[in-house]
Design a protein around this motif. Sequence first.
Motif, PDB file in Angstrom:
ATOM      1  N   LEU A  14       0.835  -1.215   0.000  1.00 10.26           N
ATOM      2  CA  LEU A  14       0.000   0.000   0.000  1.00 10.26           C
ATOM      3  C   LEU A  14       0.862   1.254   0.000  1.00 10.26           C
ATOM      4  N   PHE A  15       1.959   1.220   0.735  1.00 17.16           N
ATOM      5  CA  PHE A  15       2.888   2.348   0.770  1.00 17.16           C
ATOM      6  C   PHE A  15       3.473   2.595  -0.615  1.00 17.16           C
ATOM      7  N   ALA A  16       3.864   1.519  -1.295  1.00 18.99           N
ATOM      8  CA  ALA A  16       4.418   1.652  -2.643  1.00 18.99           C
ATOM      9  C   ALA A  16       3.384   2.246  -3.595  1.00 18.99           C
ATOM     10  N   ALA A  17       2.147   1.745  -3.533  1.00 21.15           N
ATOM     11  CA  ALA A  17       1.093   2.265  -4.406  1.00 21.15           C
ATOM     12  C   ALA A  17       0.816   3.735  -4.127  1.00 21.15           C
ATOM     13  N   ALA A  18       0.820   4.106  -2.844  1.00 21.00           N
ATOM     14  CA  ALA A  18       0.566   5.510  -2.475  1.00 21.00           C
ATOM     15  C   ALA A  18       1.663   6.424  -3.018  1.00 21.00           C
ATOM     16  N   LEU A  19       2.910   5.989  -2.947  1.00 17.06           N
ATOM     17  CA  LEU A  19       4.011   6.814  -3.460  1.00 17.06           C
ATOM     18  C   LEU A  19       3.916   6.990  -4.973  1.00 17.06           C
ATOM     19  N   VAL A  20       3.545   5.930  -5.672  1.00 15.61           N
ATOM     20  CA  VAL A  20       3.422   6.014  -7.129  1.00 15.61           C
ATOM     21  C   VAL A  20       2.292   6.961  -7.514  1.00 15.61           C
ATOM     22  N   VAL A  21       1.149   6.825  -6.851  1.00  9.23           N
ATOM     23  CA  VAL A  21      -0.017   7.655  -7.186  1.00  9.23           C
ATOM     24  C   VAL A  21       0.201   9.112  -6.773  1.00  9.23           C
ATOM     25  N   ALA A  22       0.774   9.339  -5.595  1.00  3.46           N
ATOM     26  CA  ALA A  22       0.958  10.709  -5.091  1.00  3.46           C
ATOM     27  C   ALA A  22       1.973  11.493  -5.907  1.00  3.46           C
ATOM     28  N   ARG A  28       3.178  17.557 -10.003  1.00  4.11           N
ATOM     29  CA  ARG A  28       2.609  18.002 -11.275  1.00  4.11           C
ATOM     30  C   ARG A  28       3.323  17.371 -12.466  1.00  4.11           C
ATOM     31  N   THR A  29       3.365  16.067 -12.441  1.00  5.61           N
ATOM     32  CA  THR A  29       3.964  15.320 -13.535  1.00  5.61           C
ATOM     33  C   THR A  29       3.013  14.202 -13.921  1.00  5.61           C
ATOM     34  N   ARG A  30       3.395  13.421 -14.905  1.00  7.42           N
ATOM     35  CA  ARG A  30       2.518  12.359 -15.372  1.00  7.42           C
ATOM     36  C   ARG A  30       2.486  11.195 -14.372  1.00  7.42           C
ATOM     37  N   LEU A  31       1.378  10.481 -14.378  1.00  8.96           N
ATOM     38  CA  LEU A  31       1.291   9.258 -13.587  1.00  8.96           C
ATOM     39  C   LEU A  31       1.998   8.156 -14.362  1.00  8.96           C
ATOM     40  N   TYR A  32       2.981   7.542 -13.750  1.00  3.32           N
ATOM     41  CA  TYR A  32       3.735   6.495 -14.444  1.00  3.32           C
ATOM     42  C   TYR A  32       2.977   5.173 -14.300  1.00  3.32           C
ATOM     43  N   ARG A  33       2.089   4.913 -15.255  1.00  3.21           N
ATOM     44  CA  ARG A  33       1.183   3.781 -15.176  1.00  3.21           C
ATOM     45  C   ARG A  33       1.872   2.413 -15.177  1.00  3.21           C
ATOM     46  N   PRO A  34       2.993   2.245 -15.911  1.00  2.74           N
ATOM     47  CA  PRO A  34       3.632   0.922 -15.865  1.00  2.74           C
ATOM     48  C   PRO A  34       3.994   0.459 -14.454  1.00  2.74           C
ATOM     49  N   ASN A  95      16.307   0.880 -11.603  1.00  6.65           N
ATOM     50  CA  ASN A  95      17.122   1.605 -12.584  1.00  6.65           C
ATOM     51  C   ASN A  95      16.665   3.044 -12.817  1.00  6.65           C
ATOM     52  N   LEU A  96      15.557   3.458 -12.212  1.00  9.18           N
ATOM     53  CA  LEU A  96      15.054   4.836 -12.332  1.00  9.18           C
ATOM     54  C   LEU A  96      14.795   5.256 -13.776  1.00  9.18           C
ATOM     55  N   ASN A  97      14.454   4.293 -14.632  1.00  9.94           N
ATOM     56  CA  ASN A  97      14.246   4.655 -16.037  1.00  9.94           C
ATOM     57  C   ASN A  97      12.920   5.357 -16.289  1.00  9.94           C
ATOM     58  N   HIS A  98      12.142   5.569 -15.227  1.00  9.49           N
ATOM     59  CA  HIS A  98      10.884   6.296 -15.400  1.00  9.49           C
ATOM     60  C   HIS A  98      11.094   7.811 -15.352  1.00  9.49           C
ATOM     61  N   ARG A  99      12.270   8.259 -14.936  1.00  6.14           N
ATOM     62  CA  ARG A  99      12.529   9.701 -14.827  1.00  6.14           C
ATOM     63  C   ARG A  99      12.817  10.307 -16.193  1.00  6.14           C
ATOM     64  N   ARG A 100      12.251  11.485 -16.423  1.00  3.03           N
ATOM     65  CA  ARG A 100      12.538  12.231 -17.641  1.00  3.03           C
ATOM     66  C   ARG A 100      13.592  13.284 -17.361  1.00  3.03           C
ATOM     67  N   GLU A 101      14.259  13.735 -18.417  1.00  2.00           N
ATOM     68  CA  GLU A 101      15.240  14.810 -18.267  1.00  2.00           C
ATOM     69  C   GLU A 101      14.518  16.086 -17.812  1.00  2.00           C
ATOM     70  N   GLY A 102      15.081  16.728 -16.809  1.00  2.00           N
ATOM     71  CA  GLY A 102      14.453  17.923 -16.264  1.00  2.00           C
ATOM     72  C   GLY A 102      13.237  17.626 -15.413  1.00  2.00           C
ATOM     73  N   GLU A 103      13.143  16.410 -14.888  1.00  2.00           N
ATOM     74  CA  GLU A 103      12.003  15.996 -14.070  1.00  2.00           C
ATOM     75  C   GLU A 103      11.845  16.900 -12.847  1.00  2.00           C
ATOM     76  N   ARG A 104      10.595  17.299 -12.569  1.00  2.00           N
ATOM     77  CA  ARG A 104      10.328  18.128 -11.401  1.00  2.00           C
ATOM     78  C   ARG A 104      10.434  17.344 -10.095  1.00  2.00           C
ATOM     79  N   VAL A 105      10.261  16.054 -10.185  1.00  2.00           N
ATOM     80  CA  VAL A 105      10.254  15.224  -8.983  1.00  2.00           C
ATOM     81  C   VAL A 105      11.659  15.167  -8.402  1.00  2.00           C
ATOM     82  N   PRO A 106      11.837  15.486  -7.114  1.00  2.00           N
ATOM     83  CA  PRO A 106      13.172  15.384  -6.503  1.00  2.00           C
ATOM     84  C   PRO A 106      13.713  13.966  -6.614  1.00  2.00           C
ATOM     85  N   GLU A 107      15.010  13.869  -6.794  1.00  2.00           N
ATOM     86  CA  GLU A 107      15.618  12.547  -6.949  1.00  2.00           C
ATOM     87  C   GLU A 107      15.416  11.699  -5.695  1.00  2.00           C
ATOM     88  N   TRP A 108      15.437  12.357  -4.516  1.00  2.00           N
ATOM     89  CA  TRP A 108      15.277  11.594  -3.286  1.00  2.00           C
ATOM     90  C   TRP A 108      13.928  10.891  -3.235  1.00  2.00           C
TER      91      TRP A 108
END
Length: 237
Positions: A14-22, A28-34, A95-108
Amino acid sequence: MLNSLVVGVLLMNLFAAALVVARAPVYRTRLYRPMLLNLALSVAPFVVLAVAVVVLLPLISRGAPPAVVWGSGIVLGVVWLLMLPNAGYLITELNLNHRREGERVPEWYDVLLVLVLAMSGVLTTVLNVFLVILAWVILRYGDTVAPLAGAEARAVEAVVLLLVAFGIYLGRHVRLNSWDVKHPTHLVRKIVRHLRTPGRLGDAIGFTLLGALFFGLMYLVVVGPVVQGLVELERLR
């Protein structure tokens, strides 16, 4: 102990799902559905186990012939085994391959997200294996848990974890899914073609052995104390 293990694994999922959805509305980025799809697939083995309980318990309570009980159990066990690598597959999200260049989401945030996601997959895997081993011991030996600490149980656990690790390799590097088993000829050809590529067989063997060792160590750390506690409680009764 067993209740704490089950609740802890469910909360980690549930924690993992909450982090993905939140992640999407907060930053303010896309929901990574995969990721959500992979997380949903990782829970599929639990669904198979629930179906097994619904199917097998009435058969056992009605005194069905052992051949019927074991036959149904084997069929459900094969389906469960085919679905189980989907849980461990979550370790490949590291592998963090879901991140885009210039991603607003903090790396942490993404580092924490993939760590929680991977751990949910690892814990789901070891809990699934333990529950199936526990059911197998009860069906085979009756009202005793002592065989959980025996060599036979260890051998079954090792075989299952080797198959899980190989399944994860096939999913990540050959891009196979559990349902590809519906086309066995194409499945085998695709695997053979991949393994014949220079260097791929060594990669597959290395990943399978090291992956199984990793899951085995996690199993020892997470499930080992539970098994020891159950055996000790039975001895004191």
